[in-house]
Design a protein around this motif. Structure first.
Motif, mmCIF file in Angstrom:
data_model
loop_
_atom_site.group_PDB
_atom_site.id
_atom_site.type_symbol
_atom_site.label_atom_id
_atom_site.label_comp_id
_atom_site.label_asym_id
_atom_site.label_seq_id
_atom_site.Cartn_x
_atom_site.Cartn_y
_atom_site.Cartn_z
ATOM 1 N N ALA A 39 0.844 -1.201 0.000
ATOM 2 C CA ALA A 39 0.000 0.000 0.000
ATOM 3 C C ALA A 39 0.878 1.248 0.000
ATOM 4 O O ALA A 39 2.051 1.219 0.367
ATOM 5 C CB ALA A 39 -0.915 -0.018 1.218
ATOM 6 N N GLY A 40 0.259 2.345 -0.428
ATOM 7 C CA GLY A 40 0.975 3.616 -0.446
ATOM 8 C C GLY A 40 1.363 4.004 -1.863
ATOM 9 O O GLY A 40 0.690 3.659 -2.838
ATOM 10 N N GLN A 41 2.498 4.688 -1.970
ATOM 11 C CA GLN A 41 2.916 5.197 -3.268
ATOM 12 C C GLN A 41 3.237 4.088 -4.265
ATOM 13 O O GLN A 41 3.190 4.306 -5.475
ATOM 14 C CB GLN A 41 4.146 6.101 -3.099
ATOM 15 C CG GLN A 41 3.858 7.392 -2.344
ATOM 16 C CD GLN A 41 5.087 8.277 -2.255
ATOM 17 O OE1 GLN A 41 6.207 7.835 -2.512
ATOM 18 N NE2 GLN A 41 4.876 9.529 -1.887
ATOM 19 N N GLN A 42 3.538 2.900 -3.759
ATOM 20 C CA GLN A 42 3.869 1.788 -4.647
ATOM 21 C C GLN A 42 2.696 1.425 -5.553
ATOM 22 O O GLN A 42 2.891 0.959 -6.675
ATOM 23 C CB GLN A 42 4.270 0.564 -3.807
ATOM 24 C CG GLN A 42 5.578 0.727 -3.064
ATOM 25 C CD GLN A 42 6.769 0.388 -3.961
ATOM 26 O OE1 GLN A 42 6.687 0.504 -5.178
ATOM 27 N NE2 GLN A 42 7.885 0.004 -3.341
ATOM 28 N N ILE A 43 1.460 1.654 -5.075
ATOM 29 C CA ILE A 43 0.287 1.318 -5.895
ATOM 30 C C ILE A 43 0.264 2.191 -7.148
ATOM 31 O O ILE A 43 0.085 1.704 -8.269
ATOM 32 C CB ILE A 43 -1.014 1.492 -5.082
ATOM 33 C CG1 ILE A 43 -1.037 0.496 -3.924
ATOM 34 C CG2 ILE A 43 -2.239 1.314 -5.978
ATOM 35 C CD1 ILE A 43 -2.228 0.683 -2.994
ATOM 36 N N GLY A 44 0.438 3.510 -6.949
ATOM 37 C CA GLY A 44 0.457 4.413 -8.095
ATOM 38 C C GLY A 44 1.569 4.078 -9.063
ATOM 39 O O GLY A 44 1.395 4.136 -10.289
ATOM 40 N N ALA A 45 2.741 3.713 -8.525
ATOM 41 C CA ALA A 45 3.868 3.365 -9.382
ATOM 42 C C ALA A 45 3.562 2.107 -10.198
ATOM 43 O O ALA A 45 3.892 2.024 -11.391
ATOM 44 C CB ALA A 45 5.124 3.166 -8.547
ATOM 45 N N ALA A 46 2.917 1.128 -9.564
ATOM 46 C CA ALA A 46 2.583 -0.114 -10.262
ATOM 47 C C ALA A 46 1.556 0.155 -11.366
ATOM 48 O O ALA A 46 1.665 -0.385 -12.478
ATOM 49 C CB ALA A 46 2.050 -1.146 -9.279
ATOM 50 N N LEU A 47 0.543 0.979 -11.077
ATOM 51 C CA LEU A 47 -0.460 1.300 -12.089
ATOM 52 C C LEU A 47 0.160 2.064 -13.250
ATOM 53 O O LEU A 47 -0.188 1.845 -14.417
ATOM 54 C CB LEU A 47 -1.599 2.107 -11.467
ATOM 55 C CG LEU A 47 -2.497 1.347 -10.480
ATOM 56 C CD1 LEU A 47 -3.484 2.303 -9.825
ATOM 57 C CD2 LEU A 47 -3.247 0.214 -11.192
ATOM 58 N N ALA A 48 1.108 2.971 -12.950
ATOM 59 C CA ALA A 48 1.793 3.705 -14.011
ATOM 60 C C ALA A 48 2.633 2.759 -14.867
ATOM 61 O O ALA A 48 2.712 2.916 -16.101
ATOM 62 C CB ALA A 48 2.672 4.801 -13.408
ATOM 63 N N TYR A 49 3.242 1.764 -14.229
ATOM 64 C CA TYR A 49 4.032 0.770 -14.965
ATOM 65 C C TYR A 49 3.140 0.004 -15.949
ATOM 66 O O TYR A 49 3.486 -0.169 -17.125
ATOM 67 C CB TYR A 49 4.687 -0.193 -13.964
ATOM 68 C CG TYR A 49 5.320 -1.399 -14.587
ATOM 69 C CD1 TYR A 49 6.508 -1.286 -15.310
ATOM 70 C CD2 TYR A 49 4.729 -2.653 -14.451
ATOM 71 C CE1 TYR A 49 7.098 -2.410 -15.886
ATOM 72 C CE2 TYR A 49 5.313 -3.785 -15.016
ATOM 73 C CZ TYR A 49 6.492 -3.653 -15.741
ATOM 74 O OH TYR A 49 7.076 -4.765 -16.310
ATOM 75 N N LEU A 50 1.951 -0.410 -15.465
ATOM 76 C CA LEU A 50 1.027 -1.134 -16.343
ATOM 77 C C LEU A 50 0.524 -0.245 -17.480
ATOM 78 O O LEU A 50 0.381 -0.704 -18.615
ATOM 79 C CB LEU A 50 -0.156 -1.661 -15.532
ATOM 80 C CG LEU A 50 0.170 -2.767 -14.516
ATOM 81 C CD1 LEU A 50 -1.074 -3.124 -13.707
ATOM 82 C CD2 LEU A 50 0.712 -4.008 -15.226
ATOM 83 N N ALA A 51 0.258 1.021 -17.169
ATOM 84 C CA ALA A 51 -0.194 1.945 -18.217
ATOM 85 C C ALA A 51 0.864 2.085 -19.306
ATOM 86 O O ALA A 51 0.543 2.171 -20.503
ATOM 87 C CB ALA A 51 -0.520 3.304 -17.615
ATOM 88 N N GLY A 52 2.126 2.117 -18.910
ATOM 89 C CA GLY A 52 3.210 2.193 -19.880
ATOM 90 C C GLY A 52 3.264 0.958 -20.766
ATOM 91 O O GLY A 52 3.504 1.061 -21.979
ATOM 92 N N LEU A 53 3.040 -0.214 -20.169
ATOM 93 C CA LEU A 53 3.022 -1.443 -20.969
ATOM 94 C C LEU A 53 1.868 -1.427 -21.966
ATOM 95 O O LEU A 53 2.033 -1.857 -23.118
ATOM 96 C CB LEU A 53 2.899 -2.665 -20.046
ATOM 97 C CG LEU A 53 4.066 -2.937 -19.100
ATOM 98 C CD1 LEU A 53 3.784 -4.188 -18.277
ATOM 99 C CD2 LEU A 53 5.372 -3.112 -19.882
ATOM 100 N N ARG A 54 0.702 -0.929 -21.528
ATOM 101 C CA ARG A 54 -0.449 -0.862 -22.440
ATOM 102 C C ARG A 54 -0.155 0.089 -23.603
ATOM 103 O O ARG A 54 -0.442 -0.220 -24.760
ATOM 104 C CB ARG A 54 -1.698 -0.393 -21.695
ATOM 105 C CG ARG A 54 -2.297 -1.429 -20.775
ATOM 106 C CD ARG A 54 -3.707 -1.051 -20.362
ATOM 107 N NE ARG A 54 -3.755 0.182 -19.589
ATOM 108 C CZ ARG A 54 -3.597 0.249 -18.257
ATOM 109 N NH1 ARG A 54 -3.377 -0.863 -17.554
ATOM 110 N NH2 ARG A 54 -3.666 1.408 -17.630
ATOM 111 N N ALA A 55 0.428 1.241 -23.284
ATOM 112 C CA ALA A 55 0.734 2.228 -24.328
ATOM 113 C C ALA A 55 1.737 1.671 -25.340
ATOM 114 O O ALA A 55 1.680 1.988 -26.532
ATOM 115 C CB ALA A 55 1.270 3.514 -23.706
ATOM 116 N N ALA A 56 2.629 0.816 -24.867
ATOM 117 C CA ALA A 56 3.648 0.231 -25.751
ATOM 118 C C ALA A 56 3.145 -1.017 -26.464
ATOM 119 O O ALA A 56 3.873 -1.600 -27.277
ATOM 120 C CB ALA A 56 4.904 -0.103 -24.945
ATOM 121 N N GLY A 57 1.913 -1.426 -26.164
ATOM 122 C CA GLY A 57 1.351 -2.615 -26.799
ATOM 123 C C GLY A 57 1.946 -3.913 -26.296
ATOM 124 O O GLY A 57 1.858 -4.945 -26.975
#
Length: 342
Positions: A302-320
Motif C-alpha cells: 500500500a501507499g505510493q507503490q500502488i500508483g507506481a505499479a499502475l503507471a508501470y502497467l499503463a506504460g506497458l499498455r501504451a507500448a502494446g
C-alpha cells in the motif's frame, strides 16, 4: 380552431398518443399571446411567427399556432410568414399526412379537413411532399422524412424519391438540415432512420462510416440496453472526417466528444455505462485494465507503490506489450518480484 400535425396523423395511423405527446392547435385571426396569457398556464411566446407554446400541468405542451402562409425568398433560408387561412396553413406544410386538420366548429362539432389529399397518404402509409419544389426550398424535409419513416413505418412516395437530388444539392445551403440530423440522433432508432436516407440515395448526409455504428447501437437498444442521445452522437463523431466541425453544425456541445474520449481511454467503467457500451463497439479487443485493488491483491504494498505499479502497467499498455488482463497480472507478478525488499 383545429388540431393539426402529428397528433392528427398518429391518431389516424392508430399509433398510441404517447408517441406524439405535444399538441398543435391552429387558430385563425387570434392574438395568441393574449390567449396563452388567459389560460393562466406557463407559456413561451414566439414573436417571429406569432405562436405560443403553453405548458400543461402534466408537462405536455400545446403549441398555439397562428395560421399562416409562407414564402422562401432564398431557397434553404428561413421562410417569411404572413397571416393566412387554415387552408393556406395546411398547404404550406411538408407532407400530405402532416397536413390534415381536425376542425372544432363553434357549435362543438368536429370534422376532418383534408385540402391536400393527405388521407389517401395515411391509408397507404406514404410520405409525399406537397409540391415539386419542396426539397429545393427546404432540404431539411428529406431528413425529417427519414425520421418519420423509421419511427412510423412509412414508405417514400415516388414524388419524394424524385426530389432527393434537389435536397442533396441544397444541403449545404440549408442550416435547418443540421438541426434535423441532430433530431435524428434522438429518434427511437437512429440507425434505422439513417438507413432510410441511404436507401433513398442520401446516405452521405450522416458520415457514411457511421451507419454500421448506429445500427449496432440500435441492436443494443433492442436487447434492452439503455443507449442515449450522447452515445449515438459520440459514435457519429468517432468516424466524422472533422469531428469539431460536425459537433458545431449539429450543436452537440462538449458532452459527446468527452464521452468518446473516455470510451477510448483505459479508465475502467461499469457495465451498462455509456463508456462501456461505446468501448465494446469501438474497441472490441479492449479489456478492463487492473485497478488499484487488483494491484494490492497481487502483492504490491500500500501507499505510493500502488500508483507506481499502475503507471508501470499503463506504460506497458501504451507500448502494446500487454493485450489482456491476464497479461497485466503476469507482468505485475514479475514487477512485484523485482521490487526492492521493504
Amino acid at each position: 380552431m383545429a388540431l393539426v400535425g402529428g397528433a392528427v396523423r398518429d391518431g389516424l395511423l392508430g399509433i398510441a398518443s404517447n408517441t406524439s405527446p405535444d399538441l398543435d392547435l391552429a387558430i385563425e385571426g387570434a392574438d395568441l399571446q393574449a390567449l396563452a396569457t388567459a389560460t393562466g398556464l406557463p407559456f413561451t411566446f414566439h414573436a417571429a411567427f406569432g405562436n405560443a407554446t403553453v405548458t400543461l400541468p402534466d408537462n405536455r405542451t400545446v403549441d398555439l399556432i397562428r395560421t399562416r402562409r409562407e414564402t422562401y425568398p432564398v431557397a434553404g433560408g428561413n421562410p417569411v410568414p404572413e397571416p393566412g387561412t387554415l387552408t393556406e396553413d395546411l398547404q404550406r406544410r411538408d407532407f400530405g399526412l402532416n397536413a390534415l386538420a381536425l376542425v372544432l366548429e363553434p357549435g362543438g362539432e368536429l370534422h376532418l379537413l383534408d385540402v391536400v389529399g393527405g388521407l389517401p397518404d395515411i391509408q397507404a402509409r406514404v410520405l409525399r411532399p406537397l409540391h415539386s419544389g419542396s426539397f429545393h426550398e427546404d432540404a431539411s424535409r428529406l431528413v425529417r422524412a427519414a425520421r418519420l419513416a423509421a419511427r412510423l413505418d412509412l414508405a417514400a412516395h415516388p414524388d419524394l424519391l424524385a426530389q432527393v437530388p434537389d435536397a442533396l444539392k441544397m444541403a449545404e445551403q440549408t442550416p435547418r438540415l443540421w438541426a434535423e440530423l441532430r433530431l435524428l440522433l434522438a429518434e427511437p432508432r437512429p440507425g434505422r432512420a439513417a438507413r432510410m436516407l441511404e436507401t433513398w440515395g442520401a446516405g452521405q448526409l450522416p458520415p457514411p462510416a457511421s451507419l454500421p455504428l448506429l445500427d449496432a447501437l440500435d441492436a443494443e437498444k433492442e436487447q434492452g440496453v439503455a443507449v442515449n442521445f450522447q452515445t449515438y452522437a459520440a459514435a457519429l463523431l468517432h468516424v466524422a472526417p472533422n469531428p469539431a466541425d460536425l459537433a458545431a453544425r449539429l450543436n452537440l456541445g462538449e458532452k459527446p466528444a468527452a464521452l468518446l474520449a473516455r470510451a477510448l481511454s483505459d479508465t475502467p467503467y461499469p457495465d451498462g455505462s455509456p463508456e462501456r457500451i461505446l468501448r465494446r463497439l469501438l474497441r472490441p479487443d479492449a479489456y478492463t485494465p487492473l485497478t488499484g485493488r487488483d494491484v494490492v491483491a497481487l502483492g504490491v504494498p500500500a501507499g505510493q507503490q500502488i500508483g507506481a505499479a499502475l503507471a508501470y502497467l499503463a506504460g506497458l499498455r501504451a507500448a502494446g506489450q500487454v493485450q489482456s488482463a491476464e497479461d497485466e497480472r503476469a507482468a505485475l507478478r514479475q514487477y512485484v518480484r523485482n521490487l526492492p525488499p521493504s
